[in-house]
Design a protein around this motif. Structure first.
Motif, PDB file in Angstrom:
ATOM      1  N   ARG A   1      -6.076  -2.953  -3.583  1.00 42.15           N
ATOM      2  CA  ARG A   1      -6.644  -3.108  -4.929  1.00 42.15           C
ATOM      3  C   ARG A   1      -7.201  -1.777  -5.440  1.00 42.15           C
ATOM      4  O   ARG A   1      -6.959  -1.394  -6.588  1.00 42.15           O
ATOM      5  N   GLU A   2      -7.932  -1.047  -4.603  1.00 42.98           N
ATOM      6  CA  GLU A   2      -8.512   0.234  -5.027  1.00 42.98           C
ATOM      7  C   GLU A   2      -7.435   1.277  -5.314  1.00 42.98           C
ATOM      8  O   GLU A   2      -7.528   2.029  -6.288  1.00 42.98           O
ATOM      9  N   GLU A   3      -6.409   1.337  -4.475  1.00 46.46           N
ATOM     10  CA  GLU A   3      -5.323   2.296  -4.714  1.00 46.46           C
ATOM     11  C   GLU A   3      -4.569   1.947  -5.989  1.00 46.46           C
ATOM     12  O   GLU A   3      -4.164   2.830  -6.745  1.00 46.46           O
ATOM     13  N   ASN A   4      -4.387   0.662  -6.249  1.00 51.12           N
ATOM     14  CA  ASN A   4      -3.716   0.245  -7.475  1.00 51.12           C
ATOM     15  C   ASN A   4      -4.561   0.615  -8.695  1.00 51.12           C
ATOM     16  O   ASN A   4      -4.024   1.031  -9.722  1.00 51.12           O
ATOM     17  N   ARG A   5      -5.865   0.473  -8.585  1.00 50.26           N
ATOM     18  CA  ARG A   5      -6.764   0.878  -9.679  1.00 50.26           C
ATOM     19  C   ARG A   5      -6.699   2.385  -9.919  1.00 50.26           C
ATOM     20  O   ARG A   5      -6.764   2.829 -11.060  1.00 50.26           O
ATOM     21  N   ARG A   6      -6.585   3.150  -8.845  1.00 48.38           N
ATOM     22  CA  ARG A   6      -6.449   4.608  -8.990  1.00 48.38           C
ATOM     23  C   ARG A   6      -5.175   4.945  -9.764  1.00 48.38           C
ATOM     24  O   ARG A   6      -5.180   5.817 -10.633  1.00 48.38           O
ATOM     25  N   ASN A   7      -4.075   4.254  -9.430  1.00 53.41           N
ATOM     26  CA  ASN A   7      -2.826   4.474 -10.162  1.00 53.41           C
ATOM     27  C   ASN A   7      -2.987   4.094 -11.631  1.00 53.41           C
ATOM     28  O   ASN A   7      -2.527   4.817 -12.513  1.00 53.41           O
ATOM     29  N   ALA A   8      -3.620   2.955 -11.876  1.00 52.00           N
ATOM     30  CA  ALA A   8      -3.820   2.516 -13.260  1.00 52.00           C
ATOM     31  C   ALA A   8      -4.634   3.551 -14.029  1.00 52.00           C
ATOM     32  O   ALA A   8      -4.315   3.875 -15.179  1.00 52.00           O
ATOM     33  N   TYR A   9      -5.662   4.104 -13.413  1.00 55.02           N
ATOM     34  CA  TYR A   9      -6.470   5.127 -14.078  1.00 55.02           C
ATOM     35  C   TYR A   9      -5.648   6.391 -14.319  1.00 55.02           C
ATOM     36  O   TYR A   9      -5.750   7.004 -15.389  1.00 55.02           O
ATOM     37  N   LEU A  10      -4.825   6.772 -13.351  1.00 53.93           N
ATOM     38  CA  LEU A  10      -3.963   7.950 -13.516  1.00 53.93           C
ATOM     39  C   LEU A  10      -3.057   7.776 -14.727  1.00 53.93           C
ATOM     40  O   LEU A  10      -2.936   8.668 -15.573  1.00 53.93           O
ATOM     41  N   PHE A  11      -2.422   6.608 -14.837  1.00 54.07           N
ATOM     42  CA  PHE A  11      -1.508   6.370 -15.954  1.00 54.07           C
ATOM     43  C   PHE A  11      -2.268   6.296 -17.278  1.00 54.07           C
ATOM     44  O   PHE A  11      -1.813   6.806 -18.294  1.00 54.07           O
ATOM     45  N   TRP A  12      -3.436   5.680 -17.274  1.00 57.63           N
ATOM     46  CA  TRP A  12      -4.249   5.594 -18.493  1.00 57.63           C
ATOM     47  C   TRP A  12      -4.686   6.983 -18.941  1.00 57.63           C
ATOM     48  O   TRP A  12      -4.593   7.327 -20.120  1.00 57.63           O
ATOM     49  N   ALA A  13      -5.159   7.810 -17.991  1.00 54.60           N
ATOM     50  CA  ALA A  13      -5.614   9.160 -18.321  1.00 54.60           C
ATOM     51  C   ALA A  13      -4.454  10.018 -18.817  1.00 54.60           C
ATOM     52  O   ALA A  13      -4.607  10.801 -19.767  1.00 54.60           O
ATOM     53  N   ALA A  14      -3.294   9.886 -18.202  1.00 51.94           N
ATOM     54  CA  ALA A  14      -2.127  10.658 -18.633  1.00 51.94           C
ATOM     55  C   ALA A  14      -1.699  10.259 -20.038  1.00 51.94           C
ATOM     56  O   ALA A  14      -1.379  11.123 -20.867  1.00 51.94           O
ATOM     57  N   LEU A  15      -1.704   8.961 -20.323  1.00 56.27           N
ATOM     58  CA  LEU A  15      -1.349   8.494 -21.662  1.00 56.27           C
ATOM     59  C   LEU A  15      -2.343   9.009 -22.696  1.00 56.27           C
ATOM     60  O   LEU A  15      -1.949   9.465 -23.765  1.00 56.27           O
ATOM     61  N   ARG A  16      -3.621   8.956 -22.380  1.00 56.92           N
ATOM     62  CA  ARG A  16      -4.647   9.469 -23.302  1.00 56.92           C
ATOM     63  C   ARG A  16      -4.465  10.963 -23.539  1.00 56.92           C
ATOM     64  O   ARG A  16      -4.571  11.449 -24.667  1.00 56.92           O
ATOM     65  N   TRP A  17      -4.145  11.703 -22.478  1.00 54.99           N
ATOM     66  CA  TRP A  17      -3.938  13.139 -22.589  1.00 54.99           C
ATOM     67  C   TRP A  17      -2.742  13.438 -23.490  1.00 54.99           C
ATOM     68  O   TRP A  17      -2.805  14.309 -24.358  1.00 54.99           O
TER      69      TRP A  17
ATOM     70  N   HIS B   1       0.838  -1.207   0.000  1.00 52.55           N
ATOM     71  CA  HIS B   1       0.000   0.000   0.000  1.00 52.55           C
ATOM     72  C   HIS B   1       0.871   1.254   0.000  1.00 52.55           C
ATOM     73  O   HIS B   1       0.636   2.191  -0.773  1.00 52.55           O
ATOM     74  N   ASP B   2       1.881   1.274   0.860  1.00 53.20           N
ATOM     75  CA  ASP B   2       2.795   2.420   0.915  1.00 53.20           C
ATOM     76  C   ASP B   2       3.499   2.632  -0.429  1.00 53.20           C
ATOM     77  O   ASP B   2       3.650   3.766  -0.888  1.00 53.20           O
ATOM     78  N   LEU B   3       3.948   1.541  -1.046  1.00 58.60           N
ATOM     79  CA  LEU B   3       4.643   1.646  -2.332  1.00 58.60           C
ATOM     80  C   LEU B   3       3.720   2.174  -3.434  1.00 58.60           C
ATOM     81  O   LEU B   3       4.143   2.972  -4.279  1.00 58.60           O
ATOM     82  N   ILE B   4       2.471   1.748  -3.430  1.00 59.17           N
ATOM     83  CA  ILE B   4       1.514   2.227  -4.427  1.00 59.17           C
ATOM     84  C   ILE B   4       1.287   3.728  -4.270  1.00 59.17           C
ATOM     85  O   ILE B   4       1.244   4.466  -5.256  1.00 59.17           O
ATOM     86  N   LEU B   5       1.175   4.189  -3.026  1.00 55.59           N
ATOM     87  CA  LEU B   5       1.004   5.626  -2.789  1.00 55.59           C
ATOM     88  C   LEU B   5       2.250   6.410  -3.208  1.00 55.59           C
ATOM     89  O   LEU B   5       2.148   7.494  -3.791  1.00 55.59           O
ATOM     90  N   GLN B   6       3.433   5.852  -2.916  1.00 56.77           N
ATOM     91  CA  GLN B   6       4.681   6.507  -3.337  1.00 56.77           C
ATOM     92  C   GLN B   6       4.770   6.580  -4.856  1.00 56.77           C
ATOM     93  O   GLN B   6       5.171   7.611  -5.410  1.00 56.77           O
ATOM     94  N   GLU B   7       4.394   5.496  -5.506  1.00 53.79           N
ATOM     95  CA  GLU B   7       4.419   5.451  -6.973  1.00 53.79           C
ATOM     96  C   GLU B   7       3.571   6.581  -7.548  1.00 53.79           C
ATOM     97  O   GLU B   7       3.978   7.273  -8.474  1.00 53.79           O
ATOM     98  N   ARG B   8       2.379   6.782  -7.003  1.00 47.86           N
ATOM     99  CA  ARG B   8       1.485   7.837  -7.488  1.00 47.86           C
ATOM    100  C   ARG B   8       2.089   9.219  -7.275  1.00 47.86           C
ATOM    101  O   ARG B   8       2.050  10.072  -8.159  1.00 47.86           O
ATOM    102  N   GLU B   9       2.651   9.441  -6.085  1.00 45.16           N
ATOM    103  CA  GLU B   9       3.242  10.754  -5.799  1.00 45.16           C
ATOM    104  C   GLU B   9       4.433  11.034  -6.713  1.00 45.16           C
ATOM    105  O   GLU B   9       4.595  12.152  -7.200  1.00 45.16           O
TER     106      GLU B   9
END
Length: 118
Positions: free
Chosen positions: A65-81, A13-21
């Protein structure tokens, strides 16, 4: 990886949050190091049958799982942008070409930004 499943999930969980930041701050090297550590942790997670039935472990796994999905959405949205922006600039910088009958022809080849010409 040593430690029980709860400790491993907390670390994940900590690593997923760090990855997002790191991704939000565009600290790519730190993000890649965090991703590598996350992959190593995932490869070593010990799924003990007894602890999977613990409601606290299930709740923590759901949070991960939810935090990982948030990261996946962030990366998907950034790629689309980025793709949308590259398409926009490709359209805006396209050179006008003329056909055999002197009529203008629109050719979409990525423009000068994607071709490396300025």
């Amino acid at each position: 990886m040593h430690g029980n499943l709860t400790e491993q999930l907390h670390r994940l969980h900590d690593l997923i949050l760090q990855e997002r930041e790191h991704a939000k701050a565009l600290r790519i090297e730190q993000m890649l190091a965090t991703v590598q550590e996350k992959e190593q942790l995932l490869a070593g997670i010990d799924l003990q049958q007894g602890s999977l039935e613990d409601p606290k472990v299930q709740e923590l796994a759901g949070t991960v799982r939810e935090e990982n999905r948030r990261n996946a959405y962030l990366f998907w949205a950034a790629l689309r942008w980025v793709r949308d922006l590259m398409g926009f600039f490709g359209q805006q910088t396209s050179n006008t070409l003329y056909g055999a009958g002197a009529a203008p022809r629109k050719v979409n080849h990525g423009g000068t930004l994607l071709s490396g010409r300025i």
